[in-house]
Design a protein around this motif. Structure first.
Motif, short mmCIF file in Angstrom:
data_model
loop_
_atom_site.label_atom_id
_atom_site.label_comp_id
_atom_site.label_asym_id
_atom_site.label_seq_id
_atom_site.Cartn_x
_atom_site.Cartn_y
_atom_site.Cartn_z
N PRO A 3 42.18 42.61 37.39
CA PRO A 3 43.32 43.44 36.98
C PRO A 3 44.07 42.80 35.81
N ALA A 4 44.75 43.62 35.06
CA ALA A 4 45.51 43.13 33.90
C ALA A 4 46.63 42.20 34.32
N ALA A 5 47.13 42.37 35.52
CA ALA A 5 48.25 41.56 36.01
C ALA A 5 47.92 40.08 36.05
N TYR A 6 46.63 39.73 35.94
CA TYR A 6 46.21 38.33 36.04
C TYR A 6 46.12 37.65 34.67
N SER A 7 46.92 38.10 33.73
CA SER A 7 46.90 37.52 32.40
C SER A 7 47.40 36.08 32.39
N THR A 8 48.17 35.68 33.38
CA THR A 8 48.69 34.30 33.45
C THR A 8 47.83 33.42 34.34
N SER A 9 46.61 33.81 34.60
CA SER A 9 45.76 33.02 35.50
C SER A 9 44.85 32.08 34.71
N VAL A 10 44.41 31.04 35.41
CA VAL A 10 43.35 30.18 34.87
C VAL A 10 42.13 30.42 35.74
N LYS A 11 40.98 30.17 35.16
CA LYS A 11 39.78 30.50 35.93
C LYS A 11 38.77 29.36 35.92
N ASP A 12 37.89 29.44 36.90
CA ASP A 12 36.76 28.51 36.98
C ASP A 12 35.58 29.30 37.55
N VAL A 13 34.40 28.85 37.24
CA VAL A 13 33.20 29.56 37.69
C VAL A 13 32.40 28.65 38.62
N VAL A 14 32.07 29.19 39.78
CA VAL A 14 31.24 28.47 40.74
C VAL A 14 30.09 29.39 41.13
N GLY A 15 28.89 29.10 40.66
CA GLY A 15 27.75 29.95 40.97
C GLY A 15 27.95 31.37 40.47
N VAL A 16 27.89 32.32 41.41
CA VAL A 16 28.05 33.73 41.03
C VAL A 16 29.49 34.19 41.21
N SER A 17 30.40 33.25 41.43
CA SER A 17 31.81 33.61 41.69
C SER A 17 32.72 33.06 40.59
N THR A 18 33.65 33.90 40.17
CA THR A 18 34.67 33.48 39.21
C THR A 18 36.01 33.45 39.94
N ILE A 19 36.69 32.33 39.86
CA ILE A 19 37.95 32.13 40.59
C ILE A 19 39.10 32.24 39.60
N HIS A 20 40.07 33.06 39.95
CA HIS A 20 41.27 33.21 39.13
C HIS A 20 42.47 32.73 39.97
N LEU A 21 43.18 31.75 39.42
CA LEU A 21 44.39 31.24 40.07
C LEU A 21 45.58 31.59 39.21
N GLN A 22 46.56 32.28 39.81
CA GLN A 22 47.78 32.59 39.08
C GLN A 22 48.59 31.31 38.90
N VAL A 23 48.98 31.04 37.66
CA VAL A 23 49.76 29.84 37.35
C VAL A 23 51.09 30.29 36.76
N PRO A 24 52.21 29.75 37.20
CA PRO A 24 53.51 30.10 36.61
C PRO A 24 53.49 29.93 35.10
#
Length: 977
Positions: free
Chosen positions: A884-905
């Motif tokens: 979603p667009a709301a995750y513009s402030t997230s950082v991401k990492d990729v593990v295998g077939v999964s992409t992780i998005h963490l919201q960061v202040p």
């Protein structure tokens, strides 16, 4: 509760009564709560000496071992602790499998070593030698020492919580073992295998005794080196090769020889050259003039001469060198002993008689110079034999000694290994076995000591006919006279029998241990039941001195191999790989790890060793400095279980085993982890479950994480059994720790917390059943390694309705589900990635971290609750949709077939982006620092010139820099991605 030993230290009861009281008390204590945390000495006081996991034998299979008997020279060290732990693990494992076991403890009288330490103490206390007080009084002193040290050694073994059969305890000089020694000597003598002869032996002038090869240290010398030799006020210089000339008799020619021992020139009886050495071919058969004995000696040819070494001509001194002795036999040369038992020149040296050997060296060189025979000298690499007990330089002397002809027995022992009747583990030591036994010399078994088994051999002669003499082996003087009378054709009353005053080599009585422990030479029930042993486990450093001799004498005297398998372990060193030594200050005593010790306490022990004469003043100072450097805070209390587990966490088959106290303390914390998991399980078992619900649990109905931990439990049990079968104890301990610490405590237990709070849900009961099953099984698998902790916690585990407690060793579980394991492994990689992102960007739970996982994995949804619990997320969404667009402030990492998005202040992200230039500068600085360190450690002379501690320090610096670089690069990559 009670501390158990031969007599209960609490109530004074005998061992049987104390155990009964212990069981009663434990039964009464069953419902009590566990303490807040694991405190080793509290738990060990409760469980010391009681073998909880010992079900009745299930079959007729036997497992018998003999503990290599520690010497009574002092207290046990970590090498003894390793041996005892390895054997105890095997015995407990077999007991839990239903074997009838027998494990015999014992103590060795250690002839030379014990005599030396008691003499040192005697001199320190009263400035008297054994000769001052006489043989009888000295024997009394040694027996007092034995009683004192035997008690200490016994207590040390009990502190290790080993399950030895104490009622079988033996001492190599007790009545039954003494009878076995006599019988063995007589049988070998009468079989023609023991004989008396003048041969070269390792002689210590300080001890005034022959010593075995194992008591000889070989000091490498590279050029001129000053060595302190006992009895000499100033150091003696070694590492110089001196050349001097022998003049050819009645010719104007000479032969130059080289030697590191000019003082032995008086014993030269020939000069040898190689048969194919053209330089000397014309001289072979001629004679040289001996400058001191004023007589001719021959030039002989022998292929043992190395024509490329020195001048290619070798002085032959049969009385003081093994190779020369053999050459003398081949060429029928006389044997001249020119150095006596006290290290002085003999009457054969003429005017030089009485000089001390190393003082004579200077005088001989001066005289050779005066005679114009010196031809120079140069630096020389050599090996100097040193007596490990007295630090004296060994002298090879030809003395009348008793020998065992080992050739046929050695050939059988070689064949046993080649044909697979005897297995050596690790197999690389088969090469050592062959090397020793193929080149075996006859075994010198006599020692010129006061402490030991007096040799049961009698010199017998006919009264008034002194020329009629014979040696016989007998149990007493009367039997000796009877045997000798038949050989001398004389009346029994006409024979005078005098027993040899020498004693037997300690290894002789030790070699009988596998069968003398069970009553041999009597045909006892124990002997038929427990001999041969199931195996022998000991250090690789005594493979020849003890193991080979047990095999040779065992087969010869009983007609059977004493065991069919030998397991050898490495030498225990300190954390830096250095051999442990009291004089270095790096010795770690087992009891100091178990109960802990302050630095002051360690220094006090070193000072006591100095007071008793074990350490010199210089060694004491070095020991104290070493302790202050290695153990500035002393050693924390770790407990016996942590010590045992740490010892077996290393591959014992390695040549050296580095022991680190810090690793031991980490394993104490591991014990506490299991303790807390048991408390957690007890708490929720009480709150959640009831008998009816527990009885109804079916494995097929369990949750995914329940099935996962049971699958990992199955894998762990299989791995532990395989590790024990192959003696790869480190494989077993690694698997146990990985399962209990990480998989069970850090992962599974954490995923149960939210489910257990809903006590009425079926999942809560399933969790309780799984928790108990996992702990019950893993504590039984852990029991051989950590017997006290396992015993205590297993005792406090809730009982399953209708099933009761199990005490057998777990095996052949059928909970394995590899597909679930793969899915959970994938989800764990995601958890690690989320935790890493949170740590890097300093996102804590107060920020209410929100995570979205975009994945094509079909199973990731099934583990979302577990991921959320383990990753510490406020909210977690697993989706196959785009972000979603709301995750513009997230950082991401990729593990295998999964992409992780963490919201960061937003403020955190802006701060990190502003710091990008600084991070790049820091990265460049660290890279330069790393390059400089790598250049230092890769230098060719680095490991030679730089001390061990400095090397460790540099390794830690490199690791720290690499970790910082990894973190910076990770942040840069994530922000710029």
């Amino acid at each position: 509760m009670y501390t158990l030993c031969r007599k209960c230290s609490f109530c004074g009861s005998d061992i049987k009564t104390a155990r009964t009281l212990f069981r009663i008390n434990y039964s009464m204590d069953k419902a009590t709560e566990l303490d807040q945390g694991y405190v080793p000495h509290k738990v060990e006081t409760l469980g010391l000496g009681y073998n909880y996991f010992k079900p009745p034998p299930k079959h007729e299979n036997k497992f018998s071992l003999v503990l290599p008997p520690p010497n009574i020279t002092g207290t046990l060290h970590l090498g003894h602790a390793l041996t005892a732990t390895v054997q105890d693990v095997l015995v407990r494992w077999k007991q839990m499998q239903g074997f009838e076991t027998s494990w015999v403890p014992g103590i060795d009288h250690a002839g030379i070593a014990t005599q030396v330490v008691v003499e040192k103490r005697l001199w320190k206390e009263s400035r008297q030698s054994r000769h001052n007080i006489g043989r009888e009084a000295f024997h009394k002193k040694v027996w007092e020492w034995k009683e004192e040290k035997a008690e200490v050694i016994g207590e040390q073994l009990r502190r290790l919580n080993v399950s030895l059969d104490w009622e079988r305890e033996v001492f190599t000089m007790d009545e039954k073992r003494s009878a076995a020694v006599q019988e063995a000597f007589i049988k070998l003598f009468e079989a023609g295998l023991i004989y008396r002869a003048d041969q070269l032996v390792n002689w210590s002038c300080v001890l005034q005794s022959a010593i075995s090869d194992i008591e000889v240290e070989h000091l490498s010398i590279n050029g001129p080196t000053d060595i302190l030799v006992p009895g000499y006020e100033t150091p003696v210089k070694f590492g110089i090769l001196t050349r001097f000339a022998y003049k050819v008799h009645e010719r104007d020619d000479e032969v130059v020889v080289a030697t590191t021992r000019p003082e032995t020139i008086f014993g030269d009886v020939a000069i040898a050259v190689h048969p194919e050495d053209e330089r000397y071919s014309k001289l072979v058969g001629s004679y040289l003039w001996h400058p001191f004995r004023n007589e001719k000696i021959p030039v002989i040819s022998d292929s043992f001469v190395d024509r490329d070494f020195g001048t290619g001509a070798v002085k032959i001194t049969p009385g003081h060198d093994h190779a020369d002795f053999d050459a003398g036999k081949r060429h029928s040369l006389p044997v001249l002993q020119v150095i006596d038992e006290s290290g002085r020149l003999t009457v054969s040296c003429g005017q030089f008689q009485g000089l001390r050997r190393f003082e004579a060296r200077k005088i001989v060189l001066a005289e050779l110079g005066r005679l114009g025979l010196l031809r120079g000298s140069h630096d020389h690499q050599m090996i100097l034999p040193i007596c490990s007990r007295s630090k004296d330089v060994i002298e090879l002397l030809a003395r009348p000694q008793w020998f065992i002809n080992c050739s046929d027995m050695a050939a059988r022992a070689l064949d046993d290994v080649e044909k697979g009747r005897l297995t050596i583990v690790p197999s690389r030591f088969e090469k050592t076995w062959h090397g020793w036994l193929e080149n075996i010399r006859d075994w010198c078994i006599s020692r010129q000591l006061w402490w030991g088994h007096q040799i049961p051999a009698y010199s017998c002669q006919v009264r008034n006919e002194p020329e009629k003499k014979v040696w016989v082996a007998a149990k007493n003087q009367q039997e000796a006279c009877r045997k000798a009378s038949r050989q001398l054709d004389a009346g029994e009353d006409d024979v005078i029998a005098t027993q040899d005053e020498d004693v037997l080599d300690t290894w002789f009585s030790s070699a009988l241990q596998p069968f003398s422990s069970f009553g041999w030479p009597e045909a006892t029930e124990d002997l038929s039941k427990h001999y041969p042993l199931s195996m022998m486990e000991t250090g690789h450093d005594i493979l020849f001195f003890w193991v080979a001799r047990m095999v040779m004498l065992g087969t010869q005297l009983t007609g059977r191999l004493p065991f069919d398998k030998v397991l050898l372990h490495g030498v225990v060193c300190d954390a830096h790989g250095r051999k442990m030594s009291k004089s270095v200050g790096n010795v770690v005593a087992p009891e100091d790890v178990i109960r802990g010790i302050t630095l002051e306490g360690m220094e006090k022990i070193s000072k006591a060793s100095f007071t008793s004469g074990v350490l010199t003043d210089d060694e004491l100072n070095r020991a104290i400095q070493g302790q202050r450097k290695m153990f500035p805070e002393g050693i924390p209390e770790c407990g016996s279980d942590a010590l045992r587990f740490t010892l077996l966490s290393h591959n014992i088959k390695n040549h050296f085993i580095n022991f680190d106290v810090n690793e031991c303390y980490t394993n104490k914390l591991f014990c506490n982890k299991i303790w807390q998991a048991t408390k957690f399980t007890r708490l929720w078992f009480t709150n959640v479950s009831n008998e009816q619900e527990l009885s109804a649990v079916q494995v097929k109905d369990l949750g995914l994480m329940d099935k996962w931990i049971l699958s990992r439990l199955t894998f762990m049990v299989d791995t532990v059994n395989r590790g024990l079968e192959n003696f790869d104890f480190y494989v077993a301990t690694t698997s146990l720790k990985n399962f209990l610490y990480y998989e069970f405590c850090d992962v599974y237990l954490e995923t149960t917390k939210s489910g257990l709070r809903n006590a009425k849900e079926p999942g809560a009961v399933s969790h309780c059943w799984t928790l108990c099953t996992s702990l019950d099984t893993s504590l039984r698998a852990l029991a051989p390694f950590m017997p006290v902790l396992s015993h205590h916690l297993h005792h406090h585990l809730p009982e399953f309705p209708g099933r009761g407690k199990r005490f057998d060793f777990p095996q052949d579980l059928d909970f394995r589900e590899e597909e679930i394991e793969r899915d959970v492994e994938e989800s764990q990689r995601v958890v690690v990635a989320i935790r890493r992102l949170k740590k890097i960007f300093n996102v804590t739970f107060k920020h209410k971290p929100s995570v979205t996982i975009l994945t094509s994995s079909s199973s990731m949804h099934n583990y979302s609750d577990a991921i959320q619990d383990l990753a510490g997320c406020h909210s977690l969404t697993v989706s196959n949709e785009s972000i979603p667009a709301a995750y513009s402030t997230s950082v991401k990492d990729v593990v295998g077939v999964s992409t992780i998005h963490l919201q960061v202040p937003e403020d955190v992200l802006k701060h990190l982006q502003a710091d990008l230039p600084k991070m790049n500068m820091k990265k460049e600085k660290l890279l330069k620092e790393l390059e400089k360190l790598n250049e230092i450690v890769s230098a060719a002379s680095y490991k030679i010139n730089v001390g061990v501690e400095r090397q460790d320090g540099n390794s830690k610096k490199i690791s720290t820099i690499q970790e910082k670089l990894t973190r910076i690069e990770y942040i840069l990559d994530l922000i710029q991605r």
